[in-house]
Design a protein around this motif. Structure first.
Motif, PDB file in Angstrom:
ATOM      1  N   LEU A   1      28.264  66.451  14.132  1.00  0.00           N
ATOM      2  CA  LEU A   1      27.279  66.944  13.185  1.00  0.00           C
ATOM      3  C   LEU A   1      27.066  65.969  12.039  1.00  0.00           C
ATOM      4  O   LEU A   1      26.044  66.037  11.346  1.00  0.00           O
ATOM      5  CB  LEU A   1      27.711  68.310  12.634  1.00  0.00           C
TER       6      LEU A   1
ATOM      7  N   VAL B   1      24.817  59.857  12.884  1.00  0.00           N
ATOM      8  CA  VAL B   1      24.012  61.048  13.200  1.00  0.00           C
ATOM      9  C   VAL B   1      22.744  61.037  12.357  1.00  0.00           C
ATOM     10  O   VAL B   1      22.798  61.080  11.117  1.00  0.00           O
ATOM     11  CB  VAL B   1      24.810  62.336  12.938  1.00  0.00           C
TER      12      VAL B   1
ATOM     13  N   TYR C   1      19.357  63.272  11.534  1.00  0.00           N
ATOM     14  CA  TYR C   1      18.991  64.685  11.676  1.00  0.00           C
ATOM     15  C   TYR C   1      17.704  64.962  10.910  1.00  0.00           C
ATOM     16  O   TYR C   1      17.314  64.192  10.018  1.00  0.00           O
ATOM     17  CB  TYR C   1      20.115  65.590  11.175  1.00  0.00           C
TER      18      TYR C   1
ATOM     19  N   ASN D   1      15.973  67.615   8.472  1.00  0.00           N
ATOM     20  CA  ASN D   1      16.253  68.726   7.559  1.00  0.00           C
ATOM     21  C   ASN D   1      15.095  69.720   7.646  1.00  0.00           C
ATOM     22  O   ASN D   1      14.159  69.689   6.854  1.00  0.00           O
ATOM     23  CB  ASN D   1      16.425  68.206   6.138  1.00  0.00           C
TER      24      ASN D   1
ATOM     25  N   CYS E   1      14.571  62.111  16.226  1.00  0.00           N
ATOM     26  CA  CYS E   1      15.215  63.373  16.619  1.00  0.00           C
ATOM     27  C   CYS E   1      14.196  64.443  16.960  1.00  0.00           C
ATOM     28  O   CYS E   1      13.029  64.392  16.542  1.00  0.00           O
ATOM     29  CB  CYS E   1      16.127  63.868  15.498  1.00  0.00           C
TER      30      CYS E   1
ATOM     31  N   VAL F   1      14.142  68.844  17.118  1.00  0.00           N
ATOM     32  CA  VAL F   1      14.825  70.098  16.808  1.00  0.00           C
ATOM     33  C   VAL F   1      13.934  71.249  17.249  1.00  0.00           C
ATOM     34  O   VAL F   1      12.718  71.223  17.041  1.00  0.00           O
ATOM     35  CB  VAL F   1      15.140  70.212  15.306  1.00  0.00           C
TER      36      VAL F   1
END
Length: 290
Positions: A19, A43, A45, A47, A102, A104
């Motif tokens: 993570l 990593v 990611y 937000n 990425c 999500v």
């Protein structure tokens, strides 16, 4: 050859889902020899910021927003960060958010509250100058066009009026109208007071064409009575819708009537003689033999 990873694994390859940025160290053994190496996992990611739930009334519209990425793809086919949705049942909306590195997937739930129905009551008619009570139902709180916030209100309009009720329950609201109409004032008359002889009947007639209620208990337009006292009172109430009117008549009972003519007269031929009648009755009428 055998291996020992810093996360406890012992195979020659591992799968990890860190993570945060994480370093993994492996030690390899072959006989009396060993070697150590480290790999760093960085990593990246997104937000994300997604409206995870919304509540609307049946037939309402909700705005669902997704943020944090560059590209958006909803299961509705929309490709913007903000969409407007409506449904008659609870519905799940799925959005795929991506940037240059990425991807999500997130979910938003649209909750449809029960539909409410406002009821301001049936239309009513009142007499000029009258009043009526209006009852509302269908919600938890109420707001009338008069500004009142109670379930029931009393109104006395001077002309035909429309009252609007808005009811609220949770996130839902609904409206309904009720009309209060004004009907003309009615009048009823029993005429002038009467005098009758003892034991003689008399008819009393009410004016108009309404429903009636007499002090005698009768419900007819007219009544026939035989007075039993010297002074007798009779009342009538007339009804037309919500309107009423009343009147009263007095019937006097006279025990006897004394009628006296003037003295005998002597006149010349073709001359005119006046004959007078004296009576003790306040309402006299006479029938002559002429």
């Amino acid at each position: 050859t055998s291996f020992q990873w810093s996360n406890g694994a012992k195979q020659d390859n591992i799968k990890v889902v860190p993570l945060v940025n994480t370093s993994y160290t492996v030690t390899g053994y072959s006989g009396n020899c060993s070697n150590v190496d480290t790999v760093n996992i960085t990593v990246n990611y997104i937000n994300t910021n997604v409206t995870h739930s919304s509540i609307i009334c049946e037939g309402g519209i909700a705005t669902i927003r997704a943020g944090g990425g560059k590209h958006y793809s909803w299961n509705t086919g929309d490709t913007t960060g903000e969409i407007k949705v409506t449904s008659d049942k609870t519905t799940k909306y799925i959005v795929t958010i991506s940037d240059d590195k990425c991807v999500v997937v997130d979910t938003s739930i649209l909750i449809v509250d029960n539909k409410i129905i406002a009821d301001a009551g049936e239309n009513v008619s009142i007499c000029q100058g009258g009043k009526t009570i209006l009852w509302g139902s269908g919600g938890d709180t109420y707001l009338w066009s008069t500004g009142d916030t109670t379930r029931q209100i009393e109104v006395s309009p001077s002309f035909k009026s429309v009252y609007t009720l808005t009811v609220y329950s949770g996130n839902c609201s609904a409206t309904d109208n009720v009309i209060v109409d004004i009907v003309p004032t009615i009048n009823v008359s029993l005429g002038s007071d009467k005098t009758v002889c003892k034991g003689v009947s008399v008819e009393i007639v009410a004016s108009g064409n309404y429903d009636y209620s007499w002090s005698t208990g009768d419900k007819t337009k007219s009544i026939i009575i035989v007075p039993t006292s010297t002074i007798n009172y009779y009342n009538v109430t007339a009804y037309s819708g919500n309107c009423t009117a009343t009147d009263r008549i007095v019937v006097y009972q006279s025990n006897s009537i004394n009628v006296n003519l003037s003295d005998d007269k002597t006149i010349c031929k073709d001359a005119v003689a006046t004959i007078n009648v004296n009576s003790n009755s306040p309402e006299d009428y006479f029938i002559w033999n002429t």
